[in-house]
Design a protein around this motif. Sequence first.
Motif, short mmCIF file in Angstrom:
data_model
loop_
_atom_site.label_atom_id
_atom_site.label_comp_id
_atom_site.label_asym_id
_atom_site.label_seq_id
_atom_site.Cartn_x
_atom_site.Cartn_y
_atom_site.Cartn_z
N ILE A 121 0.86 -1.18 0.00
CA ILE A 121 0.00 0.00 0.00
C ILE A 121 0.90 1.23 0.00
CG2 ILE A 121 -1.86 1.19 1.20
CD1 ILE A 121 -2.63 -1.39 2.50
N GLU A 243 -4.32 5.85 -3.47
CA GLU A 243 -4.84 4.65 -2.83
C GLU A 243 -6.32 4.85 -2.56
OE1 GLU A 243 -5.95 1.46 -0.79
OE2 GLU A 243 -6.04 3.38 0.27
N PRO A 244 -7.20 3.97 -3.09
CA PRO A 244 -8.65 4.21 -3.04
C PRO A 244 -9.22 4.42 -1.64
CG PRO A 244 -8.14 2.43 -4.57
CD PRO A 244 -6.87 2.76 -3.85
N ASN A 245 -8.74 3.66 -0.64
CA ASN A 245 -9.29 3.82 0.71
C ASN A 245 -8.92 5.16 1.31
OD1 ASN A 245 -10.51 1.07 1.25
ND2 ASN A 245 -8.45 0.47 0.69
N LEU A 246 -7.69 5.62 1.09
CA LEU A 246 -7.29 6.93 1.60
C LEU A 246 -8.03 8.05 0.90
CD1 LEU A 246 -3.41 6.49 1.98
CD2 LEU A 246 -5.12 6.54 3.79
N GLY A 248 -10.93 7.79 -0.47
CA GLY A 248 -12.31 7.72 0.02
C GLY A 248 -12.47 8.38 1.37
N PHE A 249 -11.50 8.18 2.26
CA PHE A 249 -11.56 8.81 3.58
C PHE A 249 -11.50 10.33 3.45
CE2 PHE A 249 -9.31 10.70 7.18
CZ PHE A 249 -10.11 10.29 8.24
#
Length: 346
Positions: A121, A243-246, A248-249
């Motif tokens: 990641i 990074e998609p999760n970051l 998104g956050f």
Amino acid sequence: MVEPVEIDPDFAQLDEVSASAYRQAAQTGRFIAGDVARALGLPLPAVVRARDTLLELRLLQEMPGDPEVLTPVSPDAAAAQLTGTVENQILGLQQAVTSIRSTVLSLMPAYFEGRRQRNRIDDLDLITNAETVRSMLHTHRMTARREILAVQPGNLATEQLSGILNPMLAALDRGVRLRTIYQHTARTDLVKASYVREVSAQGAEIRTTDEVIDRVIVYDREVAFLPEQHLRDPGRGALVIREPNLVGFICGVFEHLWQHATPFEPENSVPQPVGDDLKRSILRLMSQGHKDELVARRLGMSVRTCRRLIAEIADELNATSRFQAGARAAQLGLLEEDVTACLATS
């Protein structure tokens, strides 16, 4: 400092061998000519030529602390280094610049696929060169497809607003949704109000709030730009996050700020709650013992204006010092209630 790039007909071209070598480097996280030659079944001289091509295209860089080892560079950062200065200095070579960017960016899938295979990641890049950051931001403004989200604390210079106006209008014309959050003090900035008036007329949505987080820009909910925090010259560098999760956050934080912000319509008068929010924020920061300079910076106003407002609030609270005013406001519950009403009865 990135040296100006001179482009001529003999500029390195990305051939299949070079592209294959880059893909291999993206998969392993490093470029060692002998290893690449063995992995691809190619003669070493061909791989060395590919290495030179990738270095000229800025797609490889020396590993810090070990200059004998080369590592792959994100194609968008490489393209920005190659074209950023050229775009500003040599308008006549715009066609060549576009060709280079298109060629290098064609390797983006290989770059991300290689990183996914390494199962790490690390979908972020720290860009410390201001010209590179500006070029990357411009590229994303011009290529955004769906949405641009921005949090802009403080004041932007007139030339900065002028520089982004046409790209933003072009994005809105393409159907891109633009949402921006400023601080309440932006409502008294004539230059910013003029900018807001123009983009709002084309469908942009602008809101303001008392305090905001640091500067944030998100394109298509796919890539986010955050300011680098540890440079001597703050605000020049940027952390680019994919990074998609970051991402998104970060978008979730933006939506939270957006829900609690007040619509900014330059043609209308400033709503009264905005003034209450500003007073509440000043009182809260005063009660925490912050100096005038920090209060002004946090709220996006001049120190002179901040001191005038602090003096007015202190006078209304019958306080002899700014700290006493903040403490008295906390005791009276002014930080939680309607500030105007409370001050009137205190």
